[in-house]
Design a protein around this motif. Structure first.
Motif, short mmCIF file in Angstrom:
data_model
loop_
_atom_site.label_atom_id
_atom_site.label_comp_id
_atom_site.label_asym_id
_atom_site.label_seq_id
_atom_site.Cartn_x
_atom_site.Cartn_y
_atom_site.Cartn_z
N ALA A 187 0.84 -1.20 0.00
CA ALA A 187 0.00 0.00 0.00
C ALA A 187 0.87 1.26 0.00
O ALA A 187 0.59 2.22 -0.73
CB ALA A 187 -0.93 -0.01 1.21
N ALA A 188 1.92 1.24 0.80
CA ALA A 188 2.81 2.40 0.86
C ALA A 188 3.52 2.62 -0.47
O ALA A 188 3.63 3.76 -0.96
CB ALA A 188 3.83 2.21 1.98
N LEU A 189 4.00 1.53 -1.08
CA LEU A 189 4.69 1.65 -2.36
C LEU A 189 3.75 2.11 -3.47
O LEU A 189 4.12 2.91 -4.32
CB LEU A 189 5.34 0.31 -2.74
N ARG A 190 2.52 1.58 -3.45
CA ARG A 190 1.54 2.01 -4.45
C ARG A 190 1.26 3.51 -4.31
O ARG A 190 1.20 4.24 -5.30
CB ARG A 190 0.24 1.23 -4.28
N SER A 191 1.05 3.93 -3.09
CA SER A 191 0.73 5.33 -2.85
C SER A 191 1.84 6.25 -3.36
O SER A 191 1.57 7.31 -3.93
CB SER A 191 0.50 5.56 -1.36
N MET A 192 3.09 5.82 -3.18
CA MET A 192 4.22 6.66 -3.59
C MET A 192 4.50 6.60 -5.09
O MET A 192 4.80 7.62 -5.71
CB MET A 192 5.49 6.22 -2.83
N HIS A 193 4.43 5.41 -5.68
CA HIS A 193 4.96 5.23 -7.03
C HIS A 193 3.92 5.05 -8.14
O HIS A 193 4.24 5.24 -9.30
CB HIS A 193 5.90 4.02 -7.05
N GLU A 194 2.69 4.69 -7.78
CA GLU A 194 1.72 4.40 -8.83
C GLU A 194 1.44 5.59 -9.76
O GLU A 194 1.31 5.40 -10.97
CB GLU A 194 0.42 3.86 -8.24
N PRO A 195 1.36 6.83 -9.24
CA PRO A 195 1.12 7.95 -10.17
C PRO A 195 2.18 8.05 -11.26
O PRO A 195 1.86 8.30 -12.43
CB PRO A 195 1.13 9.18 -9.25
N ASP A 196 3.45 7.86 -10.91
CA ASP A 196 4.52 7.94 -11.90
C ASP A 196 4.45 6.77 -12.88
O ASP A 196 4.74 6.94 -14.08
CB ASP A 196 5.89 7.97 -11.22
N ILE A 197 4.10 5.60 -12.38
CA ILE A 197 3.99 4.44 -13.26
C ILE A 197 2.85 4.64 -14.25
O ILE A 197 2.99 4.36 -15.45
CB ILE A 197 3.79 3.15 -12.43
N ILE A 198 1.72 5.14 -13.76
CA ILE A 198 0.59 5.40 -14.66
C ILE A 198 0.98 6.46 -15.69
O ILE A 198 0.64 6.34 -16.88
CB ILE A 198 -0.64 5.84 -13.85
N ASP A 199 1.69 7.51 -15.26
CA ASP A 199 2.13 8.54 -16.19
C ASP A 199 2.99 7.94 -17.31
O ASP A 199 2.83 8.28 -18.48
CB ASP A 199 2.93 9.62 -15.47
N ALA A 200 3.94 7.07 -16.92
CA ALA A 200 4.85 6.47 -17.90
C ALA A 200 4.07 5.60 -18.89
O ALA A 200 4.31 5.64 -20.10
CB ALA A 200 5.93 5.66 -17.20
N LYS A 201 3.15 4.81 -18.36
CA LYS A 201 2.34 3.96 -19.23
C LYS A 201 1.44 4.80 -20.14
O LYS A 201 1.27 4.49 -21.32
CB LYS A 201 1.50 2.99 -18.39
N ARG A 202 0.88 5.86 -19.59
CA ARG A 202 0.02 6.73 -20.39
C ARG A 202 0.82 7.42 -21.50
O ARG A 202 0.37 7.52 -22.64
CB ARG A 202 -0.67 7.76 -19.51
N ASP A 203 2.02 7.91 -21.15
CA ASP A 203 2.85 8.58 -22.15
C ASP A 203 3.19 7.63 -23.30
O ASP A 203 3.14 8.01 -24.48
CB ASP A 203 4.13 9.11 -21.51
N ALA A 204 3.56 6.39 -22.95
CA ALA A 204 3.91 5.42 -23.99
C ALA A 204 2.69 5.09 -24.85
O ALA A 204 2.78 5.05 -26.09
CB ALA A 204 4.47 4.14 -23.35
N ALA A 205 1.56 4.87 -24.21
CA ALA A 205 0.34 4.53 -24.95
C ALA A 205 -0.11 5.69 -25.84
O ALA A 205 -0.56 5.48 -26.98
CB ALA A 205 -0.77 4.14 -23.98
N THR A 206 0.01 6.91 -25.34
CA THR A 206 -0.39 8.08 -26.13
C THR A 206 0.53 8.25 -27.34
O THR A 206 0.07 8.55 -28.45
CB THR A 206 -0.36 9.35 -25.26
N THR A 207 1.83 8.07 -27.12
CA THR A 207 2.78 8.14 -28.24
C THR A 207 2.42 7.11 -29.31
O THR A 207 2.41 7.42 -30.51
CB THR A 207 4.21 7.90 -27.74
N MET A 208 2.11 5.91 -28.87
CA MET A 208 1.75 4.86 -29.83
C MET A 208 0.48 5.23 -30.57
O MET A 208 0.43 5.18 -31.81
CB MET A 208 1.58 3.53 -29.10
#
Length: 200
Positions: free
Chosen positions: A101-122
């Protein structure tokens, strides 16, 4: 889809291929679905009153309920220790659930951003109606990441486990989807080989 071709230019390598109209439409629909799932997951994160003061975003501490999103955003820390490990040995004396839960709270926004950026580029670089495709090296890396996420999402729908799934009966309702999964696998594999400078 044609195999990827790496071409060296004065501005760096370019990665070329060509999409048939149905392939372009299929990729657009699938990567758009992944983007929608990521946006929905981000919207589920609870409001953080300190975010406006600290500028630090926090994500949803709870694991996704949806199986597909769980595949895209798996736990950081395994709750079942391998090889009979000590289940009580957690970092900072936290339970595995608290640690995740702690790791998700800290890192999930950045992971989602990275995945979104890649998907948007594609999505934005898919030629509408099919046609010639040329990517920079940065965009090619984005494609490789986005195609992987699309594969993971489709693999969860097909319930493809670690051992894989090679064939389905021709009359199986998901038989066509398995063909798409194998096509995505080849698309990603050839692109990665091209990025590594190897012949596909």
């Amino acid at each position: 889809m044609r195999k990827w071709k790496r071409v060296e230019t004065a501005d760096g390598p370019r990665f070329r291929s060509e999409l048939e109209p149905p392939e372009a439409l299929l990729l657009t629909n699938m990567v758009t679905s992944v983007l929608e799932m990521l946006d929905e997951r981000e919207a589920e994160a609870p409001a953080d009153e300190l975010e406006s003061l600290t500028g630090i975003r926090t994500g949803n501490p709870e694991p996704p309920e949806d199986a597909t999103m769980s595949r895209l955003l798996p736990d950081f820390y395994r709750t079942d220790p391998p090889n009979g490990g000590d289940p009580d040995a957690h970092p900072a004396d936290l339970t595995p659930q608290d640690f995740n839960a702690a790791l998700r709270s800290m890192h999930e926004p950045d992971i989602i951003d990275a995945k979104r950026d890649a998907a948007t580029t594609m999505r934005d670089s898919i030629p509408e109606g099919g046609g010639r495709l040329e990517l920079t090296e940065q965009d090619a890396h984005a494609w490789a990441a986005a195609v992987n996420d699309v594969r993971l999402a489709l693999g969860e729908m097909l319930q493809i486990g670690p051992e894989g799934l090679d064939l389905l009966p021709p009359d199986h309702p998901l038989a066509g989807h398995l063909d798409v999964y194998h096509w995505l696998t080849a698309l990603q594999e050839y692109l990665v080989m091209c990025l590594m400078g190897k012949r596909a």
